[in-house]
Design a protein around this motif. Sequence first.
Motif: not given
Length: 405
Positions: A365-370, A147-157
């Motif tokens: 989600t787990a596979l997408a994280m990898e 869940k933390a990964w799905r809700e992480r901030p997107l930091t690219a400009a």
Amino acid sequence: MAVGNGTDRVGLAQAILLDDPDFLRGIVERTLQAILEEEMTAHLGAARYERGEGRTGYRNGHKPRTVTTRVGTLELRVPQDRDGTFSSALFARYQRSDQALVTTLMELYLQGVSTRKVAAITEELCGTGFSKSQVSALVGRLDPELKAWRERPLTAAAYPYLTVDARYEHARVDGRVVSAGVLVVAGVRDDGRRELSAIAAADTESEATYHDLFTRLKARGLRGVELVTSDDHQGLKAAIARHFHGASWQRCQVHFGRNLRGMVGSKHRGRLSEDLRGIFAAASAVQARAAARACTASWKASHPQVAAKLEEDLEDCLACYEFPAAHRVRIRTTNGLERLNQELKRRTRVVRIFPNRAAVERLVTALAMEQSEEWVSGRRYLNMDPFWDDRRRPVAPAPVAYAAA
């Protein structure tokens, strides 16, 4: 009855173990309970009811503790002291084993092994059975991290290029097997590296579900979108137009070609595929339109529906020509997500039917994280210099018309 020799004693021991499966478990359970009591005695400096100057505290009953071992499940009573300072060293090994078991269960699940098979494997390894619900609960410990990964901030400009796709898995809901949707968004960042930006479970594809998805993406920091590539889903198109003002929409050329080929018989598909390759391989949008006009004319008599489709929808497939030529082959289709979809299919094919929608979202989600971590830390997907050079190039002013004096 007296035992006469060593052979008789061995035979008696075998009979006890074979006739009474709980015999060995009882021995281990009583031994561990005695060790716990001895540990408490050493901790307090005095045995039960013993008085002495070396006593450092007092007993305060017991609490139950279940330990899974190779001889079965042991029911122990862990002694407590009034100050709450006692901690048995006996369970350190089992705590590590518990953690290793949970980690193994998670890894098996992520490799696509069904919860039923995971339960069978753990019964073989640990000497005790686990229900499917217990295995699912243990695997659920992954959820906070995912869940933390799905809700992480997107930091690219900026995320100039987005690709949006959806896939479906089977899950049980209210006793029925239903189709569970998973929405996937991948972006190319300003530095040219790809990132899986969003994974979201959805009951169905609609403008509302995509509206919610894009709203959350922008709240997490998504910005600088200039092209969105997807299939021709009407709800998705409406949500793109609503959330990404000024961005172009590229209809996936592979999906478009697949739809066209479905309109003709098998003997005509090779010719149609060749015509489409000629259109989409054109060096410029002008040349692509010219090739499309010729293709339309050649199909109008025999397959008017194909000609009509080309006339109506081809322009949606040519937005990629607004961007650098070196980028077009990778932004004109949703094929960039194909590897992820193939990996998902390989894993989910083993599971077949998920116990619920949360399990679908967990595995995807787990596979997408990898995959996303590989993309972000790996080689650049695109050299973005031509893109930024085009954006920095000044636009020539329009000629001013002067009225005759």
